[in-house]
Design an enzyme around this catalytic site. Sequence first.
Site, PDB file in Angstrom:
ATOM      1  N   ASP A  40      28.967   5.498  25.077  1.00 45.56           N
ATOM      2  CA  ASP A  40      27.541   5.773  25.149  1.00 45.56           C
ATOM      3  C   ASP A  40      26.828   4.886  24.127  1.00 45.56           C
ATOM      4  O   ASP A  40      27.450   4.334  23.210  1.00 45.56           O
ATOM      5  CB  ASP A  40      27.301   7.247  24.843  1.00 45.56           C
ATOM      6  CG  ASP A  40      25.848   7.649  25.027  1.00 45.56           C
ATOM      7  OD1 ASP A  40      25.209   7.144  25.964  1.00 45.56           O
ATOM      8  OD2 ASP A  40      25.346   8.467  24.228  1.00 45.56           O
ATOM      9  N   ASP A  91      23.050   5.480  22.651  1.00 43.25           N
ATOM     10  CA  ASP A  91      22.268   6.210  21.656  1.00 43.25           C
ATOM     11  C   ASP A  91      23.094   7.334  21.045  1.00 43.25           C
ATOM     12  O   ASP A  91      23.722   8.122  21.756  1.00 43.25           O
ATOM     13  CB  ASP A  91      20.997   6.785  22.297  1.00 43.25           C
ATOM     14  CG  ASP A  91      20.013   5.691  22.685  1.00 43.25           C
ATOM     15  OD1 ASP A  91      19.496   5.017  21.787  1.00 43.25           O
ATOM     16  OD2 ASP A  91      19.801   5.482  23.898  1.00 43.25           O
TER      17      ASP A  91
END
Length: 276
Positions: A16, A18
């Site tokens: 991922d 953020d």
Amino acid sequence: MTISFDDRSVSTWLTDMDGVLVHEQQALPGAAEFIAELQRCDRRFLVLTNNSIFTPRDLRARLSRAGIDLAEESIWTSALATAQFLSEQSPGAAAYVIGEAGLTSAMHDAGFILSDTDVEFVVLGETRTYSFEAITRAIRLVGQGAKFIATNPDVTGPSTEGPLPATGSVAAMITAATGIEPYYVGKPNPLMMRTALNRISAHSETSVMIGDRMDTDVKSGLEAGMRSILVLSGSTAREEIVRFPYRPTMVLDGIADVVPLIEQLTPASYEELGED
């Protein structure tokens, strides 16, 4: 408790963005080193995001400003996954799209006709300027039989001033008005992971998903058949893990702790690693 990576090697890494690599435009400790180590070890990888606002070029520039260097081709967004999924369902169809450049560009590049009449799909993505007129149009088209698709179910997104309404919140408005639930393509749908793995010719058995959220990253990785690493630099705190009926394979403080694992968990290595 020891959480083991068992004896399977790791050829491919999904992560991922953020909360794992960046936070509010700033690189998190170890993020640049993590990407550099993947490149040095010649590991296949993709950086994933549910955010459909930006194109991979935009995101590459954002990461570059934070000191993280990677190619556009190493970024996979919910917008790209949505466009690819729909192109496999109904190539060249007409779609009414609510979203910004990340989504409209992906749909256009996938061969869709963007229209506001006689459409097969209503495709909802994230935007900072949701318009009442556009939502009304979407409600009417869905009510007339258009298939309702949304890039991701996140109900809020971050900003420097606090949470903002995101795709899931607007989708709920359309559902309340039509009685029709959207099909969400992005995390936690494992389809997002499957399309990412297919993009780099990878297999779930030798892949790991890194994320900061139990309810999206870890869940979608698990359902796609991958092992997972939860980092505590984003949304999920350590004490919240026990609330979920599933567990990540490993829990680490941040992406810096993953860097030494890359070389150790190569196809030539079968070490058992874990965290107490």
